[in-house]
Design a protein around this motif. Structure first.
Motif, PDB file in Angstrom:
ATOM      1  N   MET A   1      33.200  25.207  30.179  1.00  0.00           N
ATOM      2  CA  MET A   1      33.283  26.159  30.192  1.00  0.00           C
ATOM      3  C   MET A   1      34.362  26.342  30.568  1.00  0.00           C
ATOM      4  O   MET A   1      35.031  25.835  31.428  1.00  0.00           O
ATOM      5  N   GLY A   2      35.021  27.508  30.416  1.00  0.00           N
ATOM      6  CA  GLY A   2      36.305  27.660  30.485  1.00  0.00           C
ATOM      7  C   GLY A   2      37.894  27.616  29.852  1.00  0.00           C
ATOM      8  O   GLY A   2      37.935  27.310  28.609  1.00  0.00           O
ATOM      9  N   GLU A   3      38.866  27.011  30.989  1.00  0.00           N
ATOM     10  CA  GLU A   3      39.657  27.057  29.596  1.00  0.00           C
ATOM     11  C   GLU A   3      40.208  25.764  29.533  1.00  0.00           C
ATOM     12  O   GLU A   3      41.426  25.554  30.170  1.00  0.00           O
ATOM     13  N   VAL A   4      39.517  25.017  28.997  1.00  0.00           N
ATOM     14  CA  VAL A   4      39.757  23.963  28.666  1.00  0.00           C
ATOM     15  C   VAL A   4      39.668  23.478  27.168  1.00  0.00           C
ATOM     16  O   VAL A   4      38.817  23.323  26.312  1.00  0.00           O
ATOM     17  N   GLU A   5      40.724  22.584  26.535  1.00  0.00           N
ATOM     18  CA  GLU A   5      41.030  21.867  25.690  1.00  0.00           C
ATOM     19  C   GLU A   5      40.055  21.143  25.032  1.00  0.00           C
ATOM     20  O   GLU A   5      39.534  20.026  25.967  1.00  0.00           O
ATOM     21  N   LYS A   6      39.685  20.669  23.535  1.00  0.00           N
ATOM     22  CA  LYS A   6      39.023  19.679  23.773  1.00  0.00           C
ATOM     23  C   LYS A   6      39.504  18.140  23.570  1.00  0.00           C
ATOM     24  O   LYS A   6      39.391  16.847  23.199  1.00  0.00           O
ATOM     25  N   ASP A   7      41.477  18.424  23.052  1.00  0.00           N
ATOM     26  CA  ASP A   7      42.268  17.525  23.009  1.00  0.00           C
ATOM     27  C   ASP A   7      43.488  17.325  24.738  1.00  0.00           C
ATOM     28  O   ASP A   7      44.091  16.430  24.506  1.00  0.00           O
ATOM     29  N   SER A   8      42.847  18.021  25.969  1.00  0.00           N
ATOM     30  CA  SER A   8      43.179  18.017  26.739  1.00  0.00           C
ATOM     31  C   SER A   8      42.777  16.473  27.509  1.00  0.00           C
ATOM     32  O   SER A   8      42.070  15.852  27.057  1.00  0.00           O
ATOM     33  N   ALA A   9      43.652  15.777  28.426  1.00  0.00           N
ATOM     34  CA  ALA A   9      43.780  15.352  29.642  1.00  0.00           C
ATOM     35  C   ALA A   9      42.184  15.197  29.888  1.00  0.00           C
ATOM     36  O   ALA A   9      41.720  14.170  29.947  1.00  0.00           O
ATOM     37  N   ILE A  10      41.817  16.262  30.380  1.00  0.00           N
ATOM     38  CA  ILE A  10      40.403  16.290  31.429  1.00  0.00           C
ATOM     39  C   ILE A  10      39.187  15.894  30.281  1.00  0.00           C
ATOM     40  O   ILE A  10      38.914  15.468  30.894  1.00  0.00           O
ATOM     41  N   TYR A  11      39.377  16.907  28.982  1.00  0.00           N
ATOM     42  CA  TYR A  11      38.336  16.327  27.811  1.00  0.00           C
ATOM     43  C   TYR A  11      38.159  14.737  27.924  1.00  0.00           C
ATOM     44  O   TYR A  11      37.364  14.415  27.661  1.00  0.00           O
ATOM     45  N   LEU A  12      39.759  14.535  27.492  1.00  0.00           N
ATOM     46  CA  LEU A  12      39.311  12.907  27.266  1.00  0.00           C
ATOM     47  C   LEU A  12      39.049  12.310  28.406  1.00  0.00           C
ATOM     48  O   LEU A  12      38.087  11.035  27.897  1.00  0.00           O
ATOM     49  N   MET A  13      38.898  12.284  29.899  1.00  0.00           N
ATOM     50  CA  MET A  13      38.812  11.737  30.798  1.00  0.00           C
ATOM     51  C   MET A  13      37.203  11.931  30.987  1.00  0.00           C
ATOM     52  O   MET A  13      36.312  10.483  30.945  1.00  0.00           O
ATOM     53  N   LEU A  14      36.617  13.282  30.493  1.00  0.00           N
ATOM     54  CA  LEU A  14      35.042  13.097  30.919  1.00  0.00           C
ATOM     55  C   LEU A  14      34.458  12.826  29.983  1.00  0.00           C
ATOM     56  O   LEU A  14      33.285  12.328  30.208  1.00  0.00           O
ATOM     57  N   TYR A  15      34.855  12.493  28.143  1.00  0.00           N
ATOM     58  CA  TYR A  15      33.913  12.179  26.922  1.00  0.00           C
ATOM     59  C   TYR A  15      34.147  10.487  27.453  1.00  0.00           C
ATOM     60  O   TYR A  15      33.143   9.503  27.235  1.00  0.00           O
ATOM     61  N   LYS A  16      34.504   9.581  28.615  1.00  0.00           N
ATOM     62  CA  LYS A  16      34.930   8.300  28.377  1.00  0.00           C
ATOM     63  C   LYS A  16      33.200   7.874  29.339  1.00  0.00           C
ATOM     64  O   LYS A  16      32.857   7.060  29.213  1.00  0.00           O
ATOM     65  N   TYR A  17      32.621   9.135  30.090  1.00  0.00           N
ATOM     66  CA  TYR A  17      31.831   8.622  31.117  1.00  0.00           C
ATOM     67  C   TYR A  17      30.567   9.442  31.071  1.00  0.00           C
ATOM     68  O   TYR A  17      29.889   9.190  31.376  1.00  0.00           O
ATOM     69  N   VAL A  18      30.755  10.394  30.031  1.00  0.00           N
ATOM     70  CA  VAL A  18      29.243  11.557  29.592  1.00  0.00           C
ATOM     71  C   VAL A  18      29.706  11.907  28.310  1.00  0.00           C
ATOM     72  O   VAL A  18      30.607  12.365  27.817  1.00  0.00           O
ATOM     73  N   ARG A  19      28.656  11.095  27.626  1.00  0.00           N
ATOM     74  CA  ARG A  19      28.798  11.325  25.885  1.00  0.00           C
ATOM     75  C   ARG A  19      28.115  12.483  25.444  1.00  0.00           C
ATOM     76  O   ARG A  19      28.434  13.036  24.508  1.00  0.00           O
ATOM     77  N   ASN A  20      27.129  12.794  26.236  1.00  0.00           N
ATOM     78  CA  ASN A  20      26.507  14.257  26.048  1.00  0.00           C
ATOM     79  C   ASN A  20      27.134  15.557  26.431  1.00  0.00           C
ATOM     80  O   ASN A  20      26.840  16.339  27.284  1.00  0.00           O
ATOM     81  N   ILE A  21      28.213  15.743  25.912  1.00  0.00           N
ATOM     82  CA  ILE A  21      29.257  17.254  26.804  1.00  0.00           C
ATOM     83  C   ILE A  21      28.955  18.324  24.519  1.00  0.00           C
ATOM     84  O   ILE A  21      29.289  17.973  23.942  1.00  0.00           O
ATOM     85  N   LYS A  22      28.406  19.676  26.040  1.00  0.00           N
ATOM     86  CA  LYS A  22      28.507  20.225  24.805  1.00  0.00           C
ATOM     87  C   LYS A  22      29.480  21.438  25.453  1.00  0.00           C
ATOM     88  O   LYS A  22      29.841  22.170  26.578  1.00  0.00           O
ATOM     89  N   PHE A  23      30.114  22.905  24.388  1.00  0.00           N
ATOM     90  CA  PHE A  23      30.967  23.703  24.862  1.00  0.00           C
ATOM     91  C   PHE A  23      29.772  25.121  25.205  1.00  0.00           C
ATOM     92  O   PHE A  23      29.164  25.287  24.416  1.00  0.00           O
ATOM     93  N   GLY A  24      30.390  25.496  26.105  1.00  0.00           N
ATOM     94  CA  GLY A  24      29.990  26.975  25.813  1.00  0.00           C
ATOM     95  C   GLY A  24      30.175  28.181  25.096  1.00  0.00           C
ATOM     96  O   GLY A  24      31.028  27.607  24.577  1.00  0.00           O
TER      97      GLY A  24
END
Length: 298
Positions: free
Chosen positions: A243-266
């Motif tokens: 949740m919060g101000e983070v885009e799906k194509d952001s560096a934060i999301y892309l880094m997070l997806y490398k380690y956590v595959r089950n991500i949902k947006f609130g």
């Protein structure tokens, strides 16, 4: 989305979403929800009669590094023509204060006479900072936090009546309330400009809460994985709600997806209507701003 518009202060207007049904004559009957910290200000207006959000604006701060400067800029900013200044006639105003100095104390252990000592255990209190207290019913606890006296006085001079809470209070209360019937542990990550909050819940029970400062996506993923490791959560199969101000194509999301595959947006709190103007705003953005009405109703 409107382009950035400079005001006469160090406060700059960003996004402005105003529904055509927003009526200045109805301001006394609206509810104003605010989020304020040293990095910016957000506000939205709820039409109570229709239970519908009809206006939203956010503002960024530049060269505002301390609370005295924040208060001086707010006093000047209120004289400009913006949603914030137009809403001073709203009678029902709720604000969440954003800072990192807070701590939860179970009611069974709470002694108001020791409130400063509770906070001093984890934080340094400055001269101008008073200790404020929120009651968190869902976890039977108090949230103690610092509120600078100048901020408190400035807000109360601008608005005739205003209810102030800490941003972590509305975040925890809303998330646990919405997921109280869920089974298993859930990890929520709430993203802001330079800090993130990690909340782990199991039903209506709070397992973990903390806020972390970050400067890079590497910092960000370190804290998330650190919490998962401490709580023995497997990043490969744990459910993470972002949740919060983070885009799906952001560096934060892309880094997070490398380690956590089950991500949902609130998503925004249910039980309300939102102007079609808000369709340009991702539903997980500004979750806490919209959620504070839940705390105010408790």
């Amino acid at each position: 989305m409107n382009a950035m518009t400079e005001t006469k202060t160090n406060i700059f207007k960003g996004l402005s979403l105003i529904d055509e049904t927003f009526d200045a004559k109805q301001l006394p009957n609206y509810r104003l929800l605010l989020q304020l910290g040293l990095d910016g200000l957000c506000c939205c207006v709820l039409d109570s009669a229709r239970n519908k959000f009809v206006a939203f604006e956010n503002y960024t701060f530049q060269e505002i590094y301390d609370y005295e400067s924040l208060c001086d800029n707010l006093q000047s900013f209120i004289k400009d023509d913006n949603l914030f200044s137009r809403c001073v006639r709203i009678k029902n105003v709720e604000l969440i204060w954003v800072n990192g100095k807070s701590t939860f104390i179970p009611n069974a252990l709470f002694d108001e006479g020791n409130k400063e000592n509770y906070l001093k255990f984890n934080h340094t209190l400055e001269k101008d900072e008073a200790v404020a207290i929120d009651t968190l019913k869902i976890i039977d606890a108090r949230n103690l936090y610092t509120l600078p006296s100048c901020v408190d006085k400035t807000l109360k001079s601008i608005f005739k009546t205003i209810s102030i809470h800490h941003y972590s209070s509305s975040l925890v209360e809303s998330l646990l309330g919405r997921n109280k019937n869920e089974k298993g542990k859930k990890i929520f990550v709430h993203v802001q400009v330079d800090h993130l909050e990690v909340i782990v819940s199991e039903g209506k029970n709070l397992i973990f809460y903390n806020t972390f400062k970050y400067q890079s996506s590497e910092d960000f993923i370190y804290y998330v994985l650190f919490v998962a490791e401490q709580l023995k959560l497997n990043p490969e199969d744990m459910e993470l709600i972002l949740m919060g101000e983070v885009e799906k194509d952001s560096a934060i999301y892309l880094m997070l997806y490398k380690y956590v595959r089950n991500i949902k947006f609130g998503e925004r709190p249910d039980g309300f209507e939102y102007s079609y103007k808000f369709d340009s705003l991702p539903k997980h953005f500004y979750y806490n701003l919209f959620s504070q009405s839940i705390l105010a109703n408790n």
